[in-house]
Motif scaffolding. Structure first.
Motif, short mmCIF file in Angstrom:
data_model
loop_
_atom_site.label_atom_id
_atom_site.label_comp_id
_atom_site.label_asym_id
_atom_site.label_seq_id
_atom_site.Cartn_x
_atom_site.Cartn_y
_atom_site.Cartn_z
N ARG A 38 0.47 -1.39 0.00
CA ARG A 38 -0.04 -0.33 0.29
C ARG A 38 0.55 1.56 -0.02
N ASP B 290 -3.86 -2.89 8.30
CA ASP B 290 -5.25 -2.79 7.80
C ASP B 290 -5.03 -1.41 9.03
N ASP C 79 -5.37 2.75 6.62
CA ASP C 79 -6.39 4.22 6.11
C ASP C 79 -6.08 5.33 6.82
MN MN Z 1 -9.63 -2.25 5.52
#
Ligand code: MN
Ligand code: IPM
Length: 356
Positions: A108, A250, A254
């Motif tokens: 990411r 995770d 964000d």
């Molecule tokens: Mn997520």
């Protein structure tokens, strides 16, 4: 580009909500960039998602997984439907693909293209440019645990973080290799919680420093996950590449998405370096915007750029990313749904027009 023609087989899963709208723009850009850079591809669309589940009673079967294994890559829109109980589609589709295809890295990138869209004060584009490598096959996501005395006052719910040496090591190795190839600050930060989670993070930390010995030119660093969230806001410029487990990855991505301008721009890749990888915008299906033509397709287009890079179409990938940068810096009023100053399809057209 000279040479023969290669065909990529792309499995497309538009999914739920605004997924199909953003994927349509991604495919528009794919078509245009394939002509510019002279490669060919074939697409097969799959109906997996909430609607399909409500109609067919199925999320994704083992036969579907076998079929997906024959593709060069998977391009996913979004999974999530207001009419389906939370958890069914997430585990039955998204996590099932990640796990069954052993996509053990979730890559990411957090990159600010236009400081105007950053919620942090006084941060320049060059201050926010790092990559989170999230372990994508183990940890708390493994689904291990149990209820004891369910429904009684003495109920206990146990959720296990499952970390194998092999699973941790392959992710950490990927992170070191990635940091080396990225060739920027050459700094890899392990993000964990060694002060409290003394089994899991002991394994992660030991493995990290053992593998680090093979990469003397890479600077290593460690940050607790809580401190990491603070530094994302205060000093994002400290980071180059971060490696962490599934749950922490995770959560921090964000926050990463918001400091790079929001879900309208954040993309990720679920990588199996020797198998089939899947690329997706990391925002959800945004049901309230469905069919309105207001959702930002740039995250899906950035996911496309990542997919092209992964397939080896480096120039095409860079061309798409540069076109996105041009649109984000010269055209859009905002990256948020409904506030861009353009419709979803117009943003796709702007990217196509900016391809070089
Ligand atoms: Mn997520
Ligand atoms: C993500 C999402 C998923 C996750 C959900 C939808 C299962 O939040 O890709 O980050 O938790 O991994």
């Amino acid at each position: 580009m000279a040479g023969g023609r290669i065909t990529y087989k792309i499995a497309v899963i538009p999914g739920d909500g605004t997924g199909p709208e953003v994927i349509a723009e991604g495919l528009k850009v794919l078509k245009a960039v394939s002509h510019l850079y002279n490669f060919t591809y074939a697409i097969e669309e799959f109906p997996f998602g909430g609607e399909h589940y409500l109609k067919a009673g199925k999320t994704l079967t083992d036969e579907d997984i076998e079929k997906l294994k024959s593709f060069s890559a998977i391009y996913l829109g979004a999974i999530g439907h207001p009419g389906v109980k939370p958890g069914i589609l997430e585990t039955g589709i998204l996590l099932k693909i990640r796990f069954s295809l052993d996509q053990y890295v979730n890559l990411r990138p957090v990159k600010l293209y236009n400081p105007q869209f950053c919620p942090l004060k006084n941060k320049m584009a060059e201050d926010i440019d790092f990559v989170v490598i999230r372990e994508n096959s183990e940890g708390l996501y493994k689904g291990m645990g149990e209820f004891r005395n369910k429904g009684t006052p003495d109920e206990i719910a146990i959720q296990i973080s499952y970390n194998t040496r092999k699973g941790v090591e392959r992710c950490i190795r990927y992170a070191f290799e990635y940091t080396k190839k990225r060739n920027k600050k050459k700094k890899l930060t392990l993000c964990g919680k060694t002060n409290v989670l003394t089994y899991a993070w002991d394994l992660w930390e030991r493995t990290f420093y053992e593998v680090a010995k093979e990469y003397p030119d890479i600077t290593t660093d460690y940050a607790h996950v809580d401190a990491t969230t603070m530094w994302f806001v205060k000093n994002p410029e400290w980071f180059d590449v971060i490696v962490t487990d599934n749950m922490f990855g995770d959560i921090i991505t964000d926050l990463g998405a918001i400091i790079q301008g929001g879900m309208g721009i954040a993309a990720g890749g679920n990588i199996n370096p020797t198998g089939v990888s899947m690329f997706e915008p990391i925002g959800g299906s945004a049901p309230k915007y469905t069919g309105k033509g207001v959702i930002n397709p740039l995250a899906a287009i950035c996911a496309l750029s990542m997919m092209l890079e992964h397939l080896g179409e480096k120039e095409a990938a860079a061309s798409v990313e540069n076109a996105v940068i041009s649109v984000v810096t010269k055209k859009l009023k905002s990256l948020a749904a409904g506030k861009m100053g353009y419709t979803t399809a117009e943003v796709g057209d702007l990217v196509v027009a900016s391809l070089t």
